[in-house]
Design an enzyme around this catalytic site. Structure first.
Site, PDB file in Angstrom:
ATOM      1  CB  ILE A   1     -11.892   0.223  -8.992  1.00  0.00           C
ATOM      2  CG1 ILE A   1     -12.630   0.492  -8.113  1.00  0.00           C
ATOM      3  CG2 ILE A   1     -11.024   1.368  -9.577  1.00  0.00           C
ATOM      4  CD1 ILE A   1     -11.658   0.984  -6.897  1.00  0.00           C
TER       5      ILE A   1
ATOM      6  CE  LYS B   1     -10.814 -12.505  -4.412  1.00  0.00           C
ATOM      7  NZ  LYS B   1     -11.841 -11.607  -4.076  1.00  0.00           N
TER       8      LYS B   1
ATOM      9  CD  GLU C   1     -10.178  -3.815 -14.955  1.00  0.00           C
ATOM     10  OE1 GLU C   1      -9.699  -3.709 -13.487  1.00  0.00           O
ATOM     11  OE2 GLU C   1      -9.796  -3.473 -15.821  1.00  0.00           O
TER      12      GLU C   1
ATOM     13  N   GLY D   1     -18.722  -7.883  -4.182  1.00  0.00           N
ATOM     14  CA  GLY D   1     -20.100  -7.956  -4.228  1.00  0.00           C
ATOM     15  C   GLY D   1     -20.408  -8.495  -5.680  1.00  0.00           C
TER      16      GLY D   1
ATOM     17  CE  LYS E   1      -9.156  -8.879  -4.446  1.00  0.00           C
ATOM     18  NZ  LYS E   1     -10.039  -8.235  -3.174  1.00  0.00           N
TER      19      LYS E   1
END
Lengths: 416, 416
Positions: free
Chosen positions: A128, A97, A121, A295, A197
């Site tokens: 998500i 990111k 993604e 994670g 982000k």
């Protein structure tokens, strides 16, 4: 039918290894890892030794490798890998990111120039599928607002401060013990990770390209137990929220700030290390996406979905940037904020348009007032001296408020 | 770069007209509606007269039209249109859940045979991209369970029964007044609509192909104010939940039943006409998608995203069906259920494995007991005579319970 993917993987930490295992178990994906580039050759790995190399060119120069997947932690090496791979005609999946936020313009140009696909993604909200949904589901004119919890560490800490009455430091230590915060928590806690982000989510949502340091943001480092008490008394919680909202003038207000939120707000539902995204649009109305934002496995699952998409040559189109008139950010707005502090001397009262509440008797003093967004951008007092600023999420004020109102409220308050 | 889409549209109701407007406003989509087929030529429309025809062959035989979008209400005409279009080499977007559920096998074969794409995101949960996410994000071995509220009408009625203490009939009338329920509410209220959607969601989730009438389901038509009171006393709510869950034997239990849910359950968050989907998987952990499940604009937005996907030749891959060993449904399980009723004579007590609670004094009598799933499949007493059966969502019992336990509990209850 599908493109056969031969992958060069950078990084074999928890995400990289997780990905390796999944790909082994899903031959249907038509994707295999040919080589893995690691930094430390001496470390023992649960995979055949011939899979590994420490020479990045072995992957980047291999004409058989048509996809580079990059899940390393350092931003600049990641940028080198990604640019070399795209220039070399390879598609790329990245989870970095910070790298993407800092080099967004160059990465956009490179995708245009090379015609290759760069998917990331995993870089925001991990499990998500927020980027893909912003790309596919929302048309420019219809996206009213997007509010999101994009950093799991800070959300974990805030949840523990509320649900278990911990103070900030106790909650941080717990987060570190459980692996939800780094040993150097600065990036998360002070909001850098969230604004990184937010930088590229703003691009996918509104076609906005802005350097992360130009976006107004703060973290939760000065949120005080007293602030939690105030919130609780009002039946609210505090969350670190990234927000973007289309104003009536067609421009977009965007920032990352701690906010008070109602107990029945969608984002109040997002507890502990989870992330959540609330999108309001003209067509789909209100949508809410919720899941693990970090994670190894959630990240690997997002990387995997990008790999799967590359089989049918999926690319981000950046529709809002290229096919529409991109939106502009604006600072012509006013925010209602709660500010708590230790001493009045740290608070430039005169900068507020007006002040609605002041509580000067408590040990932790606070006020609620309306201030111009541009003042927050120009000044730093609200980040310093243990001062905490929390957004009161009333409708954003677009009109210039009369300075008279401010003056009168200060007079009434006996402050001037 | 992208395929140019020339669309033949069937249906110009609220969804069809909404879609027409959006496509006009988004030239970037590279998609235009060439012709619209309607049933009633005399109706006044807000679009040029030359756009319309009542002859479906004008669309289906036009070689320039490469995409058929079908948003009509009747199932069998929709099936004729979709099959003719696919056979004619056109891609298809459909919103007809009933048609898809009833003809799933034939539609799968036809996609295989013709190589064309049939997309139907709008057919389930409208604005929530559940099909696309199931296709892209979950690998066969990793999807533990999926629980969803897929019918907005029933969810609206149940919410009003709880939040405003309405009885079923009052809530239904309110739903009808607000346009959230049809004048003939049978399809929604008795669970047919939900099980239709569940039919093909099971295909995308687990590769299961089953006729809707073979899936155990019920609606909310017999949910009584007394049931709501019991739920409220236990700090629970009642929702109509479609559920599928992988059991330890590797098979899948699937059904659509009213359930008690805890106040802090993700699905309790889903109120009124909204839909919600909770997916538990090995990698992404728990994900929750929430949004409007019906209505002209949410439906149009889903149709639009399917159209956008066709530009890069996106197809459902039905990975779990074709690339993995598809899962099998099982009825070898036991459910704990709450049953309320007007008279003991309607309840075949002997069919229960055991009964844990019985409340025979109240006007509305009820019991809580464990019963074999297969008995619910074979018998109808629990849908009849104003009897309502509500799932108590404890872990599904996979082992055969000892009949002794049942006998003892019945004895203790003084029932036998």
């Amino acid at each position: 039918m599908h493109k056969q993917l031969t992958i060069g993987l950078f990084g074999f930490g928890v995400v990289g290894e997780g990905l390796y295992r999944v790909l082994q178990q899903t031959p249907s994906l038509n994707a295999s890892i040919k080589k893995v580039c690691i930094k430390d050759a001496s470390k023992k790995r649960n995979a055949p030794a011939e899979l590994f190399t420490t020479d990045k060119d072995v992957l980047l120069n291999d004409p058989e490798i048509n996809v580079i997947v990059e899940v390393i932690n350092e931003s600049e090496p990641a940028y080198q890998i990604v640019t070399t791979a795209l220039n070399g005609g390879k598609d790329v999946v990245s989870a970095s990111k910070k790298m993407i936020a800092e080099h967004l313009t160059a990465l956009l140009e490179l995708q245009e120039k090379t015609g290759r696909s760069l998917l990331y993604e995993a870089a925001a909200c991990a499990s998500i599928p927020v980027i893909r949904n912003l790309e596919e589901y929302y048309d420019n004119d219809l996206l009213h607002s997007i509010k999101a919890i994009v950093n799991g560490s800070t959300n974990f800490i805030l949840t523990k401060m509320f649900d278990e009455n911990l103070d900030f430091k106790q909650a941080l230590i717990l987060a570190q013990q459980l692996g939800f915060a780094e040993s150097d928590p600065k990036l998360d806690v002070e909001g850098y990770d969230a604004v990184n982000k937010w930088t590229f989510l703003l691009t996918h949502a509104y076609g906005i390209i802005e350097a992360p340091e130009k976006i107004l943001f703060n973290g939760i480092q000065h949120i005080h137990g007293g602030d939690a008490s105030v919130a609780r008394a009002r039946n609210q919680q505090i969350r670190l929220v990234a927000q973007a909202q289309k104003l009536q003038n067609g421009k977009v207000a965007a920032f990352v700030l701690p906010q008070f939120i109602q107990q029945d707000d969608h984002l109040a539902f997002v507890k502990n290390e989870y992330n959540g995204v609330v999108i309001e649009s003209g067509f789909a109305d209100k949508q809410f996406f919720y899941g693990k934002g970090a994670g190894s496995f959630p990240t690997a699952s997002a990387v995997l979905s990008d790999i799967a998409a590359l089989r049918y040559q999926y690319k981000y189109e950046y529709k809002k940037l290229y096919h529409h008139k991109p939106h502009q950010l604006t600072n012509e707005l006013y925010l209602k904020v709660y500010v708590s502090f230790t001493d009045w001397k740290f608070i430039p009262r005169d900068e507020f348009e007006w002040i609605e509440e002041w509580h000067a008797q408590e040990e932790r003093k606070y006020l609620v007032g309306v201030i111009a967004f541009s003042k927050l951008q120009e000044q730093n007092w609200w980040r310093e001296n243990e001062t905490s600023l929390i957004l009161v999420p009333e409708p954003i004020i677009e009109e210039t408020a009369t300075r008279d109102l401010r003056k009168r409220s200060l007079e009434l308050a006996g402050i001037v």
